[in-house]
Design a protein around this motif. Structure first.
Motif, mmCIF file in Angstrom:
data_model
loop_
_atom_site.group_PDB
_atom_site.id
_atom_site.type_symbol
_atom_site.label_atom_id
_atom_site.label_comp_id
_atom_site.label_asym_id
_atom_site.label_seq_id
_atom_site.Cartn_x
_atom_site.Cartn_y
_atom_site.Cartn_z
ATOM 1 N N SER A 83 -3.942 -5.782 -3.019
ATOM 2 C CA SER A 83 -3.082 -6.904 -3.372
ATOM 3 C C SER A 83 -3.723 -8.215 -2.923
ATOM 4 O O SER A 83 -4.210 -8.316 -1.794
ATOM 5 N N TRP A 120 -2.469 -10.769 -1.866
ATOM 6 C CA TRP A 120 -1.730 -11.435 -0.798
ATOM 7 C C TRP A 120 -1.783 -10.691 0.530
ATOM 8 O O TRP A 120 -1.244 -11.155 1.518
ATOM 9 N N THR A 121 -2.386 -9.511 0.556
ATOM 10 C CA THR A 121 -2.450 -8.765 1.805
ATOM 11 C C THR A 121 -3.437 -9.416 2.772
ATOM 12 O O THR A 121 -4.427 -10.004 2.354
ATOM 13 N N THR A 130 -4.583 -7.495 5.353
ATOM 14 C CA THR A 130 -5.176 -6.370 6.073
ATOM 15 C C THR A 130 -6.436 -5.837 5.415
ATOM 16 O O THR A 130 -7.165 -5.060 6.026
ATOM 17 N N SER A 141 -2.216 2.479 -6.986
ATOM 18 C CA SER A 141 -1.023 2.616 -6.156
ATOM 19 C C SER A 141 0.135 1.935 -6.877
ATOM 20 O O SER A 141 -0.066 1.248 -7.885
ATOM 21 N N GLY A 190 3.179 -0.742 -6.952
ATOM 22 C CA GLY A 190 3.627 -1.973 -6.319
ATOM 23 C C GLY A 190 4.926 -2.456 -6.924
ATOM 24 O O GLY A 190 5.311 -2.045 -8.028
ATOM 25 N N TYR A 214 7.197 -6.192 -7.476
ATOM 26 C CA TYR A 214 7.189 -7.650 -7.355
ATOM 27 C C TYR A 214 8.378 -8.121 -6.523
ATOM 28 O O TYR A 214 9.491 -7.602 -6.637
ATOM 29 N N ARG A 215 8.109 -9.141 -5.711
ATOM 30 C CA ARG A 215 9.178 -9.826 -5.011
ATOM 31 C C ARG A 215 9.556 -11.083 -5.802
ATOM 32 O O ARG A 215 8.862 -11.491 -6.731
ATOM 33 N N ARG A 257 4.973 -12.347 -5.520
ATOM 34 C CA ARG A 257 3.968 -11.564 -4.812
ATOM 35 C C ARG A 257 4.311 -10.087 -4.862
ATOM 36 O O ARG A 257 5.451 -9.693 -5.160
ATOM 37 N N LEU A 258 3.303 -9.277 -4.544
ATOM 38 C CA LEU A 258 3.452 -7.821 -4.642
ATOM 39 C C LEU A 258 3.602 -7.175 -3.278
ATOM 40 O O LEU A 258 2.961 -7.585 -2.309
ATOM 41 N N THR A 259 4.420 -6.144 -3.225
ATOM 42 C CA THR A 259 4.483 -5.261 -2.072
ATOM 43 C C THR A 259 4.050 -3.885 -2.535
ATOM 44 O O THR A 259 4.577 -3.357 -3.519
ATOM 45 N N GLU A 260 3.046 -3.298 -1.867
ATOM 46 C CA GLU A 260 2.571 -1.968 -2.242
ATOM 47 C C GLU A 260 3.369 -0.906 -1.505
ATOM 48 O O GLU A 260 3.746 -1.074 -0.359
#
Length: 398
Positions: A302, A304-305, A307, A386, A388, A390-391, A395-398
């Motif tokens: 992503s 926006w991550t 990590t 993977s 994901g 959308y918020r 942005r994306l949350t996996e």
């Protein structure tokens, strides 16, 4: 009158003085010339190393213009640190861009134009229809293409694949298989397929049916109309099927248009899953906070991550370029970085033939916790996928 000895001596002295003065002046001029050049008197000014050119034809106008623009932003941003660090073997890189407006014949013609400019490889080509037209031209020109927006399986089968095209991401078939595997784990067992009537939709439908059709089970297929009446009819069909989720096989402006109208009719909680290539500003920009809850395939880390090293380096490049983050620019960046890895693997031969030989041997872009690995003889560098969501902020949350 015969000159005296003293007169002859004075004349000789003046002659020697003039000769010495001329020699000193000449020497001073030479010294000044040497001082103006780097190194010693033998040093010669070296010409700047010739740039290596990559070529891109993509839609920068028309309904699919966002794809070209976002890929360009990501590629340009991630090219800058490469050149700042000395390019490839001391040669800077540049990208030549041409607009094809998502028109297949125009895209094919653009390849020939770019080939005439001496490109080492193509990068970030866009579209299933255009790729079907471009592949025979790539075979003819014998110039590699690295990274395409299309995940269509027809471009990767033994019959339909080109040895000159390298894919850096999972196919649509991989995405649909992922949806078929993952959606039931979150309670979504009844699926309806909504398909755009174009090359992208038709190619995607074949892969989706292979993933979702089970013996004794029918997956509803709804054709997405080309106008408002067709859209309304499609939505009515979908609601009649009462699916837990719609898997949307559409791109461009048609995707957010369907999602907005479908959710208006069926409620904001109606679930829609989209392919990775559908994501981007064309989706988030038009739907705004209504994008919340849309499911998508995630094929790269992503953007926006914080990590993942791949994401952090992309974020730094985009910040330096003053650009906002997006799924598509992340893909444009990754394709560019893999093309750079191929050029480096080619050594001193940055010709199309040299790049092709490097790709045949295998190329790896290892970013620690994420890698693109092209095995020798393969034409697909990643099958990562993977799920994901959308918020509301896009942005994306996996």
């Amino acid at each position: 009158m015969i000159p005296s000895t003293r007169h002859i001596a004075r004349h000789a002295a003046r002659h020697v003085a003039r000769h010495i003065t001329r020699r000193l002046a000449s020497g001073l001029a030479l010294a000044l010339t040497v001082c103006a050049l780097p190194g010693t008197a033998r040093a010669q000014a070296q010409p700047a190393a010739a740039a290596i050119t990559l070529g891109t034809t993509a839609p920068f106008s028309g309904p699919f213009a966002e794809y070209g623009e976002e890929y360009r932003k990501g590629a340009d941003a991630c090219l800058a640190p490469v050149n700042a660090a000395g390019g490839v073997r001391g040669r800077p890189l540049r990208i030549a861009y041409l607009d094809d407006a998502y028109d297949a014949p125009r895209a094919a013609a653009n390849l020939r134009t770019l080939a005439g400019q001496g490109v080492a490889a193509f990068v970030n080509l866009v579209g299933t229809g255009p790729m079907l037209a471009m592949q025979p031209v790539l075979d003819e020109l014998k110039i590699p293409a690295i990274g395409t927006s299309s995940g269509a399986d027809v471009l990767r089968t033994p019959e339909g694949a080109s040895p000159w095209v390298v894919h850096t991401k999972a196919s649509n078939g991989d995405e649909f298989a992922g949806f078929a595997r993952m959606l039931p784990t979150i309670g979504m067992t009844r699926i309806a397929l909504v398909v755009q009537d174009n090359a992208f939709g038709k190619a995607g439908l074949a892969s989706a049916l292979k993933a979702f059709q089970q013996p004794g089970q029918t997956t509803p297929v709804v054709n997405l109309g080309q106008d408002a009446a067709g859209m309304e009819a499609a939505i009515a069909q979908v609601r009649q099927a009462e699916p837990h989720a719609v898997v949307l096989i559409a791109a461009g402006t048609a995707a957010p248009a369907f999602i907005a109208q479908y959710r208006q009719a069926a409620g904001a909680s109606a679930r829609v899953a989209v392919l990775n290539v559908v994501g981007g500003r064309v989706l988030t920009g038009q739907l705004k906070e209504q994008v919340a809850g849309i499911l998508t395939a995630v094929l790269y880390p992503s953007p926006w991550t914080g990590t993942r090293r791949a994401a952090r380096e992309y974020q730094a490049a985009m910040a330096e370029a003053g650009q906002e983050l997006s799924l598509l620019s992340m893909e444009g960046c990754m394709n560019l970085r893999f093309a750079v890895a191929a050029l480096r693997a080619a050594g001193d031969d940055a010709s199309p033939a040299g790049v092709r030989r490097a790709l045949d041997r295998g190329v790896v872009l290892d970013l620690g916790d994420f890698a693109l690995r092209l095995a020798p003889g393969s034409r697909v560098a990643s099958r990562h996928m993977s799920l994901g969501i959308y918020r509301a902020n896009g942005r994306l949350t996996e």
